[in-house]
Structure formats: structure tokens, C-alpha cells
Design a protein around this motif. Structure first.
Motif, short mmCIF file in Angstrom:
data_model
loop_
_atom_site.label_atom_id
_atom_site.label_comp_id
_atom_site.label_asym_id
_atom_site.label_seq_id
_atom_site.Cartn_x
_atom_site.Cartn_y
_atom_site.Cartn_z
N ARG A 1 -5.54 1.29 6.72
CA ARG A 1 -5.20 0.51 5.52
C ARG A 1 -6.17 -0.67 5.40
O ARG A 1 -6.06 -1.65 6.14
CB ARG A 1 -3.78 -0.03 5.60
N GLY B 1 -5.86 3.25 -5.78
CA GLY B 1 -5.98 3.24 -4.33
C GLY B 1 -7.41 3.19 -3.82
O GLY B 1 -7.65 2.74 -2.69
N SER C 1 -9.60 -1.04 -6.54
CA SER C 1 -8.55 -2.05 -6.35
C SER C 1 -9.15 -3.44 -6.21
O SER C 1 -8.63 -4.43 -6.74
CB SER C 1 -7.69 -1.72 -5.13
N HIS D 1 4.02 -1.25 3.52
CA HIS D 1 3.45 0.08 3.29
C HIS D 1 4.57 1.05 2.97
O HIS D 1 5.62 1.06 3.62
CB HIS D 1 2.67 0.58 4.50
N SER E 1 0.85 -1.19 0.00
CA SER E 1 0.00 0.00 0.00
C SER E 1 0.89 1.24 0.00
O SER E 1 2.02 1.22 0.49
CB SER E 1 -0.93 0.00 1.22
N SER F 1 -1.14 -0.85 -4.27
CA SER F 1 -2.44 -0.19 -4.15
C SER F 1 -2.21 1.29 -3.92
O SER F 1 -1.67 1.70 -2.90
CB SER F 1 -3.22 -0.80 -2.98
N ASN G 1 -7.17 -1.83 2.00
CA ASN G 1 -6.94 -2.52 0.72
C ASN G 1 -6.04 -3.74 0.87
O ASN G 1 -6.27 -4.79 0.27
CB ASN G 1 -6.33 -1.56 -0.31
N VAL G 2 -4.98 -3.60 1.69
CA VAL G 2 -4.05 -4.70 1.87
C VAL G 2 -4.76 -5.93 2.41
O VAL G 2 -4.57 -7.05 1.92
CB VAL G 2 -2.91 -4.29 2.83
#
Length: 399
Positions: A198, A295, A300, A219, A179, A244, A200-201
């Protein structure tokens, strides 16, 4: 910008040639088999009893005999035996080897047993009933499972039956998820008013988990020099990098420039779609692949399901997905000349047709809306309206 189909073609042309590795049978579920599995002996390996009851010689029954003295009792796991007197029977359990001298099994429900004698109380008796004959499923040496199969519990059961404690499977790509963005903090932290956690991860990790891929997560802050240094190290370590954020046109979107500086060849950047337009894809000099996703969380996530998962299946040696087709339950209006990957919730009607109800959201940042849906339906470019009853392919993300 390129079309959705062009992006798909480029991705599949750059699938990885993954090697073979051996894993224990207990760890093989969900992996792709890279060897054929053959029967090491007939299936079943003996004439197998399929009901608890008595075994008799059908010829004796056909001559009118209905009462049979019990000569012995046989359990599953006992060696093969012999009925000494054809006028007698053996009491026998499911899974046992059918003795010599008998050829049918009559279940307990069709018997009366008293003082060591079994009396048949039904006339519904047929030759060879309740006997699974040796080799009727598979002959010794026959191929049961072909290489290239995704291993399910069914294949695990076959492998165990033929004594395969280890299986050859496709190696999984070594993968990192990265990310980017100064506004992001870890999930365990309390964000300040100008920050977000965070997500998305974790969403991407969960998507890959169903294919048994364990990823390392990183990150990176919005600093091009630091991004370049970290990515250079990761390209030497991983087969695949999934980033991302940082791929759009903002002043702090450093990922494309960092890739160019590192010699990562851009294969495409920006797709004629919504969400997920800024998707960037490239290949490093050493063959490592970079998937740089937008992002925004919905973007994503959609790109993962629409592009990365089919690419991964192709690299693992699986067929690309045969997509289900769903019928719209509600009209959709979409003005931009872009392919629209619309979130939908799906159901089957009474006739078995797959229906898709658009899940109204507030754009590609509305990650909460993902929990109201279970798939993306792909609506093609070149149209403004899509009517109820029209059918389009769907990409499921909930199973």
C-alpha cells in the motif's frame, strides 16, 4: 463525464464551513489565522539602538567636538537613563534604550577609545543615525496581521511580540484515508508475487501533512457489504473521507455502489482528464464529503494535488492557489480529447522564466516516475500538440 473546470467548480462550491479553535503559539505554524493581531504598544516600544558604539548629542558634534568622555555604559535591557553632560557620551549596546539627552549612535568601527575617551575618526555622521525611533514601524493599536493569513514564522514572531500565547485558527477537518483492494498488503509486509504494498495511503498522508492534517488510515477488502459497513461508521466520525481505488468500472469496484447504498449523493464521477479520469466525489446526508480517487498511484496523487489541495485551501479560508505558469521545454503530443496533467521537472532560466521539462513515464501506474518530476502541468483539451515555449499552469508537489 464532466470537464476539469466543472469538477473544480463543484468542489469549491462544497467547501466545509470549519469552526474556530485556539492553539498554543508553538503549534500555530502552518495554520490559518482567524483573528486580527494588533500592536499592544508602539513598534518599537522605545527609541532603540541599532549599533554597538557610543551615543551622543548631534548638536555637540556639529559644533566641532570630536572627543567625548564616556559617562556610563548601557546594555540592552537596562532602564532608560540620562546623559548628564551634553559634551560627554554613553557607551551603548545594540537593542538598548536610547538615553535622554542624546540623539545619535556612532558605531565602534568609527571610533578610537582610549583612557575613557571616545574619539570620532570619521566625518560620515548624520542626524538620528543608528536609532530606530519609537513607533516608526507600527503605532499602538494598529492592525499588524489580518485574519485569514497562513501563519508562517513571521506571524509567529509578531504574535509573540504582542504577547499572544494562544491563537485562534481554523479547525482542521477530521480526515480518514482508506485504501481498497485485495492485492494490497501493508508496507511492513513482504508481498507475494500477486500482491503489492500500500503506497497510496502513505503518499496521501504526506500530501496532507504539509497542511498539518493528521489522518487516520484504513484498508478495506473488495467486499461491498464490508465496505458499506465500514464507510457508514466513518461517515459518522469524519468530516472527509479520501478513498483510493475501487471507483472504476471493474467487477470489484464497489465504491460507487456502496456510496449509493449509504445515501451519499454523487456530485460527479469521471472527469475528462488523464490521468485520474474515474475520480468520484459526493456528499453524505450529514455533510461529510467523500473524495474517491482512482487506485493507480499517479492518478490518485495528481487528483490530490489538482483537486483536494485547492478544495482544502478554500475550506480553510485561504485563497485558491494563484498558479505559476511554466513554458514547455519540449513538445508534447497527446491525442485523446482530454485535459492532460503531464508530469514535469521545472527550473528557472537566466531570465527568471519558469521552464517545464516533461518527465516521460509509463502511465498512471508508474509511481517511480514521480520522483523524476516536481509538478504537473495542465494541458487543455481540444489540441493534439503543445509546442516548445507555450505556457501553461503548473501544480507543484515538491517544495
Amino acid at each position: 463525464m464532466i470537464s476539469v473546470q466543472e469538477a473544480t467548480d463543484i468542489l469549491l462550491q462544497h467547501s466545509l464551513a470549519l469552526a474556530v479553535e485556539e492553539v498554543p503559539l508553538t503549534a500555530a505554524i502552518g495554520r490559518v489565522l482567524r483573528e486580527d493581531l494588533f500592536a499592544d504598544r508602539p513598534f518599537p516600544p522605545y527609541d532603540r539602538v541599532t549599533m554597538d558604539g557610543i551615543a551622543i548629542l548631534y548638536e555637540t558634534y556639529a559644533k566641532g567636538n570630536r572627543s567625548f568622555p564616556i559617562e556610563k555604559v548601557i546594555a540592552a535591557g537596562d532602564p532608560e537613563s540620562v546623559l548628564e553632560n551634553p559634551a560627554h557620551c554613553v557607551e551603548i549596546m545594540t537593542g538598548a534604550v536610547l538615553p535622554q539627552g542624546v540623539d545619535i549612535v556612532i558605531r565602534y568601527e568609527d571610533l578610537e577609545i582610549k583612557d575613557g575617551v571616545a574619539k570620532v575618526i570619521t566625518e560620515a555622521i548624520k542626524p538620528s543615525q543608528n536609532v530606530h525611533r519609537k513607533g516608526t514601524d507600527r503605532a499602538k493599536g494598529s492592525k499588524i496581521v489580518a485574519a485569514g493569513k497562513l501563519i508562517s514564522p513571521a506571524e509567529v514572531g509578531v504574535a509573540a511580540t504582542i504577547g499572544k500565547a494562544m491563537l485562534k485558527v481554523t479547525r482542521l477537518p477530521k480526515t480518514a484515508i482508506i485504501s481498497t483492494g485485495d492485492e494490497l498488503v501493508d508496507v511492513s509486509e513482504k508481498p507475494l508475487p500477486h500482491q503489492i504494498r500500500r503506497s497510496n495511503v502513505y503518499r496521501l498522508q504526506a500530501s496532507l501533512k504539509q497542511y498539518n492534517i493528521e489522518v487516520d488510515a484504513y484498508h478495506l477488502v473488495d467486499d461491498q457489504a464490508r465496505i458499506e459497513k465500514a464507510i457508514k461508521r466513518m461517515l459518522d466520525t469524519y468530516d472527509v473521507l479520501i478513498l483510493s481505488g475501487g471507483v472504476s468500472k471493474g467487477k470489484f469496484d464497489f465504491v460507487p455502489a456502496a456510496m449509493e447504498a449509504l445515501g451519499v449523493k454523487k456530485l460527479f464521477h469521471r472527469i475528462k482528464q488523464r490521468p485520474g479520469k474515474p475520480f468520484w466525489f459526493g456528499v453524505a446526508p450529514n455533510g461529510s464529503l467523500v473524495f474517491a480517487l482512482p487506485g493507480n498511484p499517479v492518478s490518485s496523487f495528481m487528483c490530490t494535488q489538482r483537486y483536494f489541495v485547492p478544495w482544502l485551501r478554500h475550506s480553510l479560508g485561504l485563497d485558491t492557489m494563484n498558479l505559476p505558469i511554466a513554458s514547455l521545454e519540449k513538445p508534447v503530443t497527446f491525442k485523446p480529447d482530454l485535459t492532460y496533467l503531464c508530469q514535469v521537472s521545472t527550473r528557472f532560466d537566466k531570465e527568471g522564466r519558469l521552464l517545464a521539462m516533461p518527465a516521460e513515464g509509463r502511465g498512471s501506474g508508474d509511481l517511480a516516475n514521480l520522483v523524476e518530476a516536481d509538478a504537473f502541468i495542465e494541458l487543455p483539451r481540444g489540441r493534439d500538440t503543445f509546442e516548445v515555449g507555450e505556457c501553461f499552469p503548473v501544480y507543484f508537489y515538491r517544495f
